[in-house]
Enzyme design. Sequence first.
Site, PDB file in Angstrom:
ATOM      1  N   ASN A 217      67.909  67.769 -10.215  1.00 26.79           N
ATOM      2  CA  ASN A 217      67.074  67.083 -11.211  1.00 26.79           C
ATOM      3  C   ASN A 217      67.548  67.461 -12.609  1.00 26.79           C
ATOM      4  OD1 ASN A 217      65.484  69.464 -12.211  1.00 26.79           O
ATOM      5  ND2 ASN A 217      64.943  69.537 -10.031  1.00 26.79           N
ATOM      6  N   PRO A 312      59.620  74.953   0.747  1.00 27.89           N
ATOM      7  CA  PRO A 312      58.464  75.824   0.517  1.00 27.89           C
ATOM      8  C   PRO A 312      57.984  75.644  -0.919  1.00 27.89           C
ATOM      9  CG  PRO A 312      60.509  77.102   0.571  1.00 27.89           C
ATOM     10  CD  PRO A 312      60.857  75.703   0.992  1.00 27.89           C
ATOM     11  N   ASP A 313      56.683  75.719  -1.136  1.00 28.27           N
ATOM     12  CA  ASP A 313      56.151  75.667  -2.500  1.00 28.27           C
ATOM     13  C   ASP A 313      56.076  77.107  -3.012  1.00 28.27           C
ATOM     14  OD1 ASP A 313      54.380  75.634  -4.770  1.00 28.27           O
ATOM     15  OD2 ASP A 313      54.018  73.535  -4.232  1.00 28.27           O
ATOM     16  N   PHE A 331      53.958  75.194 -13.965  1.00 21.77           N
ATOM     17  CA  PHE A 331      54.207  74.095 -14.896  1.00 21.77           C
ATOM     18  C   PHE A 331      53.936  72.785 -14.169  1.00 21.77           C
ATOM     19  CE2 PHE A 331      56.191  75.068 -19.011  1.00 21.77           C
ATOM     20  CZ  PHE A 331      56.121  76.449 -18.947  1.00 21.77           C
ATOM     21  N   LYS A 349      47.294  74.640  -5.827  1.00 21.70           N
ATOM     22  CA  LYS A 349      48.264  75.744  -5.730  1.00 21.70           C
ATOM     23  C   LYS A 349      47.618  77.100  -5.984  1.00 21.70           C
ATOM     24  CE  LYS A 349      52.118  72.729  -6.688  1.00 21.70           C
ATOM     25  NZ  LYS A 349      53.567  72.756  -6.724  1.00 21.70           N
TER      26      LYS A 349
END
Length: 408
Positions: A217, A312-313, A331, A349
């Site tokens: 990205n 995975p987060d 963020f 989260k």
Amino acid sequence: MDGKRVLLIVGGGIAAYKVLDLVRRLRERGVSVRTVLTQAGAQFVTPLSLASLSGNPVHTDLFSLTDEAQMGHIELSRSADLVVVAPATADLLAKAANGLANDLASTLLLATDKRVLMVPAMNVRMWQHPATQRNVAQLQRDGILFVGPDDGAMACGEFGPGRMSEVLDIVVAIDAAFRMQARAQQQQAPGILAGKRVIITSGPTYEPIDPVRYIANRSSGKQGHAIAEAAARAGADVLLVCGPVAIPDPVGVTCVHVESAREMLGAVEAGLPADIYIGAAAVADWRVGTAVVEKLKKGASGPPSLGLVENPDILATISTHQKRPVLVVGFAAETQTVVEHAQAKLKKKKCDLIIANDVSAQSGVMGGDENTVHLVSKSGVDHWPRMAKTAVAQRLVEHLAKLLKEGA
Ligand code: C5P
């Protein structure tokens, strides 16, 4: 930088030619420069060019009676505000990491009581060799500062990390080192994050498709790196886990370079415990389920299907980790309904704070130097005006220090 003094040690590498320009740029800024040329360095630049550009005699020999009579090597090692080694060759890094003192350069590095900034430059394989990486890690633990190396084409024909940083990037790093010193001297009082450990992620992740292709990205890493530098200036012990970026490592932080989301998570977990975690990296949500070992070929069966699976987060993992930092900050890069998405993310989260920003093309945030952020927490939303990413970083560090003090 005006009035500051640099002792510049020039090692033996093809990048040494750039050092002549560095001397010129420093002197333009009012910095006085004394130079030391290693025997190998003298193969690439001449003492005469260094002496002419610096306006000072060049020191080359540990056992020079003339030099010792004028300025002994101990005095030389301490006569500057900062010692800069450029190019810092694998050999010089190894000597410094192991405390060898068998020539003038290595002796000065051992004898100095000043900060040292290394500017590495070498062949990519030499840089990546475990021995060099061990030496770099040791030097970072010893408090030695680093700028570079950069990624790119090298004089030896190879490509990768190992190029010496561009001269103006070195000037910026030298300036940052002076500022750190000035602040350390001014603030006899400890920084607002003194004694705190901060882990920050920054940049994009690369998710391999096959050995040559990857999903990435547009994250530049500028915001995360600026936060790391601001936290270090505030006295924190900072670990920056950084995806592939084109900007130099910030001064005064320990930087671990990773590529994929899974590597990033591993490096963050290995860095725990910490007081603050800040996930500024643009972590890829998906990776290719089975990254292929051989390069994919065009074939009659048409384009391959990538079969994406979820990564995975990292933020969610750290928020619920048994070693959870006191403050976990994420963020939220959004292109629409920025604050609402951030509020949803905060809950999902389980973090303490989300810094929401608009990354739509017209905002110019991705890759740019400015940012407009909204701080979203359980206690509400705080809208900050548009400002430089470095100013966002400084204000955020002050905000987090306050939250920690209040016993967040
Ligand atoms: O869900 P989204 O990617 O928008 O969330 C952004 C926040 O979550 C950022 O702080 C980012 O670093 C973090 N994140 C993460 N691991 C992922 C995806 C995002 O830590 N796999």
